[in-house]
Scaffold this active site. Structure first.
Site, PDB file in Angstrom:
ATOM      1  N   VAL B 153       0.858  -1.175   0.000  1.00 17.81           N
ATOM      2  CA  VAL B 153       0.000   0.000   0.000  1.00 17.81           C
ATOM      3  C   VAL B 153       0.898   1.230   0.000  1.00 17.81           C
ATOM      4  O   VAL B 153       1.885   1.269   0.741  1.00 17.81           O
ATOM      5  CB  VAL B 153      -0.915   0.015   1.248  1.00 17.81           C
ATOM      6  CG1 VAL B 153      -1.783   1.267   1.261  1.00 17.81           C
ATOM      7  CG2 VAL B 153      -1.776  -1.244   1.301  1.00 17.81           C
ATOM      8  N   CYS B 154       0.568   2.221  -0.855  1.00 16.75           N
ATOM      9  CA  CYS B 154       1.232   3.524  -0.773  1.00 16.75           C
ATOM     10  C   CYS B 154       2.744   3.349  -0.982  1.00 16.75           C
ATOM     11  O   CYS B 154       3.178   2.579  -1.844  1.00 16.75           O
ATOM     12  CB  CYS B 154       0.865   4.127   0.585  1.00 16.75           C
ATOM     13  SG  CYS B 154       1.285   5.841   0.854  1.00 16.75           S
ATOM     14  N   THR B 155       3.553   4.044  -0.213  1.00 12.73           N
ATOM     15  CA  THR B 155       5.012   3.958  -0.371  1.00 12.73           C
ATOM     16  C   THR B 155       5.589   2.651   0.168  1.00 12.73           C
ATOM     17  O   THR B 155       6.820   2.493   0.162  1.00 12.73           O
ATOM     18  CB  THR B 155       5.701   5.153   0.316  1.00 12.73           C
ATOM     19  OG1 THR B 155       5.192   5.275   1.651  1.00 12.73           O
ATOM     20  CG2 THR B 155       5.450   6.446  -0.450  1.00 12.73           C
ATOM     21  N   GLY B 156       4.748   1.739   0.590  1.00 15.00           N
ATOM     22  CA  GLY B 156       5.223   0.385   0.886  1.00 15.00           C
ATOM     23  C   GLY B 156       5.901  -0.232  -0.332  1.00 15.00           C
ATOM     24  O   GLY B 156       6.786  -1.080  -0.206  1.00 15.00           O
TER      25      GLY B 156
END
Lengths: 258, 258
Positions: B153-156
């Site tokens: 998720v996101c900058t993961g």
């Protein structure tokens, strides 16, 4: 050692630059959005109890986590004890072992001082038999008169109803749990088709995800629409901004929805 | 004592009835949605690190918390140590004291066995300088070959990229943080306009809220659309079901978005 110090300095510099950029963004908002700024809340509380619904808590809180980058606000997570509070429910007869635990910062016996806004989540735990929740309900009743705002998500409204603070007021709640939830507040003017309802300084939302739209609407009302819109864009969240948008009332056969 | 036992029995009866109702709902799904059932995952992991983004974790997890009522699944929350992990960032120069802490169940040194699905959140903490995150990245690299699915998720996605598992693959990430995030994966085929991207058994989502749409799409692919739709209705969540829906790419001036 030197490399580590350098990395640390670069890390700090990054965040200082980002914060400066955010501060600039904040200062360039239209001044019309600052109308309520002088009265904006500082101290927030979120209630936790066993078998709370995770998104009821973290939907609103991640909006406020983002707001906290540009506005000086504080959070207390308030529970019966300081032990971690679990989402685990007794419903789980599928045999799953699937839950999360969150660490409270305050107790009902030793609550935060000068609370401005209190959030109350819902979840399966709102159905726990007495004496569970009596401390939650007593705390809501005792704290409400000194709050600027009280916000419930999902079946959190049953706890507000049991505390008596919704008597004579318009409110909404989870649509799948409508029959049970509304039975907890016979003197409440329940609104069957609503993403959220605002009555005076009490905001109640429909089920789970609706807490995010309600919180964004509340942020817009209190901090200005520009702050709410910027926050939603940062979270890549598409808001429902119409409080009467509610397809779930019909999906869950709520009386009065059709 | 008698009243308490009665209340407890009523409480149990309520949940047993609800669970039975859920089981019936599950059994009446069209059989076509069961095509992948035999291979459905059992053991889920979610990585936690300091300054994770709360909704990156709890958006997906509350979908799975709901799935856990009708499907036997297990969750491990995996971090560097068993100490609670905070959302607190060093970004907060507004002077706020606003964060939440979550309790891990496993460590990278002593991880869960037989993990089927690993979720990796983003957040400001993905920018922490080394040696922070090296254990996270090593764990992703080491665990990926035995996973059925890997979801960020996101900058993961920057952690997946640094682990090398996105090399040559299509992926997306947070749109506000696009320039920095994509710089972490020079060999990744970054997709600028995407709510989420599926490539093989790796699913990457855009920023924060996009994790919920990605997780619902993943649930639909793995457990069937009926399960995903029922879960979304229960959460009163309106899904984006088109992976190319992404107004935030243009809002954040992502190159290639217009």
């Amino acid at each position: 050692m030197i490399l580590s110090a350098l990395a640390s300095a670069l890390y700090s510099a990054f965040f200082i630059n980002l914060t400066a950029a955010l501060a600039v963004a904040q200062n360039t908002e239209p001044s019309s959005t600052h109308s309520h700024r002088a009265e904006t809340p500082i101290n927030y509380g979120m209630i936790l109890f066993p078998a709370f619904q995770a998104l009821d808590v973290f939907g609103p809180l991640d909006i406020l986590n983002t707001l906290a980058f540009t506005h000086p606000i504080n959070l207390a997570l308030i529970a019966s004890t300081l032990d971690p509070v679990t989402t685990r429910t007794v419903m789980n007869s599928a045999g799953s072992n699937f839950s999360e635990s969150v660490v409270p910062t305050h107790t009902f016996a030793n609550p935060p001082k000068d609370l401005d806004v209190l959030f109350v989540p819902g979840g399966a735990g709102t159905r726990a038999p007495e004496p569970a929740l009596l401390d939650v309900i007593a705390y809501i009743k005792e704290t409400y008169p000194s709050l600027k705002y009280l916000v419930s998500v999902c079946t959190g409204s049953t706890l507000l109803a049991r505390a008596g603070v919704l008597d004579g007021k318009r409110a909404t709640t989870n649509k799948k749990a409508w029959a049970w939830a509304t039975s907890q507040g016979p003197n409440v003017k329940w609104v069957p088709v609503a993403r959220w309802v605002e009555d005076g300084n009490i905001w109640t939302s429909s089920g789970i995800s609706a807490g995010m739209d309600a919180t964004f609407a509340w942020v817009s009302a209190v901090y200005g629409e520009a702050v709410a819109a910027d926050t939603a864009n940062g979270l890549e969240y598409e808001r429902h901004t119409d409080p009467s948008w509610d397809p779930f009332a019909a999906i869950w056969d709520v009386p009065g929805s059709s």
